[in-house]
Each structure stands twice: as C-alpha cells, then as structure tokens.
Motif scaffolding. Structure first.
Motif, short mmCIF file in Angstrom:
data_model
loop_
_atom_site.label_atom_id
_atom_site.label_comp_id
_atom_site.label_asym_id
_atom_site.label_seq_id
_atom_site.Cartn_x
_atom_site.Cartn_y
_atom_site.Cartn_z
N VAL A 102 -5.08 7.33 4.83
CA VAL A 102 -4.76 7.46 3.44
C VAL A 102 -5.27 6.64 2.48
CG1 VAL A 102 -2.84 8.81 4.31
CG2 VAL A 102 -2.59 6.48 3.34
N ARG A 103 -5.95 5.66 2.85
CA ARG A 103 -6.75 4.72 1.54
C ARG A 103 -7.78 5.45 0.96
NH1 ARG A 103 -7.18 -0.48 6.13
NH2 ARG A 103 -4.73 -0.54 6.29
N GLY A 104 -7.69 5.10 -0.31
CA GLY A 104 -8.70 5.66 -1.28
C GLY A 104 -8.35 7.06 -1.58
N ARG A 105 -6.92 7.38 -1.11
CA ARG A 105 -6.21 8.89 -1.44
C ARG A 105 -5.11 8.51 -1.95
NH1 ARG A 105 -6.27 11.39 3.92
NH2 ARG A 105 -5.45 13.19 2.69
N PRO A 106 -4.75 8.31 -3.13
CA PRO A 106 -3.43 7.89 -3.85
C PRO A 106 -2.30 9.05 -3.60
CG PRO A 106 -5.21 7.50 -5.45
CD PRO A 106 -5.73 8.24 -4.37
N GLU A 107 -2.66 10.37 -3.59
CA GLU A 107 -1.71 11.23 -3.41
C GLU A 107 -1.32 11.28 -1.84
OE1 GLU A 107 -2.88 14.93 -5.02
OE2 GLU A 107 -2.96 14.58 -6.86
N ALA A 108 -2.32 11.23 -1.16
CA ALA A 108 -1.71 11.06 0.25
C ALA A 108 -1.14 9.74 0.79
CB ALA A 108 -3.02 11.20 0.92
N ARG A 109 -1.44 8.89 0.06
CA ARG A 109 -0.84 7.59 0.31
C ARG A 109 0.65 7.64 -0.10
NH1 ARG A 109 -3.39 3.50 -3.48
NH2 ARG A 109 -1.86 4.35 -4.79
N GLN A 110 0.94 8.38 -1.54
CA GLN A 110 2.38 8.41 -1.95
C GLN A 110 3.11 9.29 -0.77
OE1 GLN A 110 2.43 10.37 -5.81
NE2 GLN A 110 4.70 10.96 -5.29
N ALA A 111 2.44 10.57 -0.43
CA ALA A 111 3.12 11.36 0.48
C ALA A 111 3.66 10.82 1.85
CB ALA A 111 2.31 12.51 0.86
N TRP A 112 2.60 9.63 2.33
CA TRP A 112 3.00 9.00 3.34
C TRP A 112 4.08 8.09 3.22
CZ3 TRP A 112 2.63 3.68 3.92
CH2 TRP A 112 2.97 3.28 5.29
N ALA A 113 4.32 7.38 1.92
CA ALA A 113 5.08 6.51 1.56
C ALA A 113 6.61 7.21 1.77
CB ALA A 113 4.92 5.67 0.31
N VAL A 114 6.74 8.17 1.10
CA VAL A 114 7.72 9.23 0.82
C VAL A 114 8.31 9.34 2.31
CG1 VAL A 114 8.80 11.36 0.00
CG2 VAL A 114 7.47 10.15 -1.55
N GLU A 115 7.48 9.82 3.03
CA GLU A 115 7.75 10.22 4.51
C GLU A 115 8.43 9.08 5.20
OE1 GLU A 115 8.70 12.49 7.95
OE2 GLU A 115 8.41 13.11 5.73
N GLN A 116 7.84 7.81 5.03
CA GLN A 116 8.29 6.66 5.57
C GLN A 116 9.52 6.11 5.14
OE1 GLN A 116 6.28 3.68 7.70
NE2 GLN A 116 5.85 5.67 8.17
N LEU A 117 10.03 6.39 3.96
CA LEU A 117 11.46 6.18 3.36
C LEU A 117 12.58 7.27 3.95
CD1 LEU A 117 12.53 4.08 1.38
CD2 LEU A 117 9.99 4.23 1.46
#
Length: 349
Positions: A102-117
């Motif tokens: 997900v690096r270099g892809r801010p929206e994908a990175r955010q979605a990953w972080a939300v799922e992690q929480l």
C-alpha cells in the motif's frame, strides 16, 4: 491501579530475547514486571489478524504470558492509528509504517490502517481487555502554528474529517466493549486537552473515545499535567509512566531548533530522571479511582534502555497507592444521631 507493566515496542529487535514474544516476556518478568503492553505491527511478535480471527490464538498468547507470570495490559496500534489520517506533507515518511503493497497509495494505506484498528478491537475482546492504545493521526498538524494565517474553517474541517474516519472504528470498539485510548501526543491532531475536546465534540462524545495519559508530552508543551487529570480523569483509560525535562535557554525553547534529542531543551528521560512529579500524578489517579495499568514507556535521550527497563518496575511499585478503606481519624469518631447533631448546633432537639 495495576502494575508494574512495560510497553514492549521500544525493545523489539532482531536478536534474542527481543525477537519473540516468549523471549520478551521472560525478559520483562526478569525485570519484575507483571504486565506487558504489546505492539501489533510485527506479526512475528503478535499476529493481529490471527488474534482477531481466533480465540484459540489469544488463549495461547495468554497462556504463554502466564508461564512467565505476566498478563496483557493493552494492545497498541500506535503506528497503524497514525495512518488513519496523514497529511500529504508526511506521506513519504509515514509510508514506512505500512506494508509494501500500500506504499505510495494513500487511500489504500488509510483503508489498511482502518482495518487494522477494527482487527485490534476484536483481538482486544478475545484477550478480555478493557482498553486499547493508539494514535489519532493528523490532518491539521502542519498548521499548528498560526502563521501564515489559517483560513476560517480549516481547523473545523480537519476535525470533521478526523471524526468521519474514526467514528466507524469507535463503533467497532463499542461492539467489542473496549475503550479506545488515544495517546495525547505532539504530531497528532489530538495533542492537548483543547484538541481532545474538539475531537470529542466531533464524534458526539462517543463513550469509547478515551485518553492514554502520558505526562512527558505535557511537560514539553508547558501544559499543567496535574490539572489535566482533574479535568479529564473520567476519560483516562491508560497511563504511560514516562518522564521528561524542559530546560529552555536563551537560544532555544519549546520548538527545539531542529536539534537532536540530547541537545534540545525538551527531552524524554527515564522515570525519575526528569521533572515529572509522579508522586502527585499517582495520588491524583488514586483519588479518581483509576483502575487501569501503570505502564513504563522507556524513551530516554541519555540512559541505556536495559538500565531504564530494570529501574522501571521498582519505580512504579514505589509510587503505587492502595486506596485506604477507612479514614485515618476514624479512631476518634463519635456516635451521632439527629438529636445530638441539633444540640451541637445549638438547636432544640
């Protein structure tokens, strides 16, 4: 209050005993700790997805820790929480906190972080925990200093968006029955009492929106960290025992002059080596019946980490207060009734 405990994040490494949870647990127990706060970014230490999906995995984690006389105090998603909200100015630096895909892809990175929480909420429930430690992330932080002049509504828009991103996560923690404790920390949009209040209002005073109290960050802001407890004690669900000192000079102050940690006026220290009045903090928390853990977060600009860890457990034990079940002057109490009380006031029985 429960303790002593230690946050493992600063001690995870590539060499034994710091490269496995079993090794870290044995090391922590050897230093006299009763609990560990576990980071969830490294699956080799703690597999967050497995913990969310499998009660059996969490039971195994608890059994592993119990073997060493330890329990889990909280899980931590500080790094993942940071990625829930990232200003573009920090995209490149914070990409390192995310997996390569997900690096270099801010929206994908955010979605990953939300799922992690959301996974962390389920994992916390499986472990029988009451609180979870995280960061809020930041959209408004680059505009913290009011120059150039901020446009009207900029800060409000930042907190509206922050609340939009966090509300589904808070609901996941509500479903899990776990409080979400944001560490109030510079670099986050939630960095003092006023910003926490802004966020709380934006999430409609969500019952799971809570605080991880760390006085070191308040010393470096010249904020009254004891009054903070008086104001926000009903939202404090976690506690980092971390010290700091602030020694401004004629050359540098709060902002630090871009200097390294050793040279800047405000720097973190091992518990007992800085300026934090921990005796008063432990008294305040006892006064307000804080029932969470006291957790050493070792970050010191000078002291060796092994020495800091070894000193942390006895430091906490020497400050913990068991609330008295009676008042010290009860021995002198006299019996009373309404008639006696009226006589004492000069009134007719």
């Amino acid at each position: 209050m429960k303790g002593p405990a230690i946050f493992l994040a600063q001690f995870v490494g590539d060499s034994p005993p710091f490269n496995t949870l079993d090794g870290l647990a044995g090391w922590a127990a050897g230093h006299g700790y009763a609990g560990v706060q576990i980071p969830t970014k490294d699956a080799a230490i703690f597999d967050l997805k497995k913990a969310a999906d499998s009660q059996a995995y969490c039971d195994d984690i608890r059994a592993l820790l119990d073997k060493h006389g330890l329990v889990v105090t909280e899980l931590s998603t500080h790094l993942q929480g940071q990625l829930v909200a990232v200003h573009p100015a920090y995209d490149l630096m914070f990409d390192a906190f995310s997996p390569p895909e997900v690096r270099g892809r801010p929206e994908a990175r955010q979605a990953w972080a939300v799922e992690q929480l959301k996974l962390a909420a389920k994992a916390s429930r499986h472990l029988g925990l009451n609180a979870h430690a995280t960061f809020s992330g930041a959209l408004g932080w680059p505009y913290m200093y009011p120059w150039p002049q901020r446009p009207n509504g900029l800060v409000e828009e930042a907190f509206t968006e922050l609340a939009r991103r966090w509300t589904p996560i808070l609901e996941a923690f509500e479903d899990a029955g776990v409080d979400l404790a944001y560490e109030i920390h510079p670099g986050e949009d939630l960095h003092d009492g006023v910003t926490f209040e802004r966020f709380l209002e934006a999430v409609d005073n969500h019952p799971r929106a809570s605080i991880l109290y760390d006085p070191s960050h308040f010393v470096l802001q010249a904020l009254d960290y004891l009054a903070f407890i008086d104001i926000y004690h009903d939202r404090i669900r976690a506690f980092h025992v971390k010290d700091a000192e602030f020694n401004p000079t004629g050359r540098s102050g709060v902002y630090g002059g871009y200097q390294g940690w050793v040279e800047r006026p405000g720097r973190f220290r091992s518990p007992g080596d800085g300026q934090v009045d921990f005796a008063s903090i432990f008294s305040k928390l006892a006064q307000y019946n804080y029932e969470g853990w006291a957790v050493v977060e070792w970050e010191c600009a000078l002291k060796d980490p092994e020495q800091g860890a070894s000193e942390g457990a006895p430091f906490i034990l020497s400050h913990m207060i068991k609330r008295s079940e009676r008042m010290f002057d009860d021995f002198a109490a006299s019996q009373s009734d309404k008639s006696t009380n009226r006589k004492l006031l000069g009134l007719k029985p």
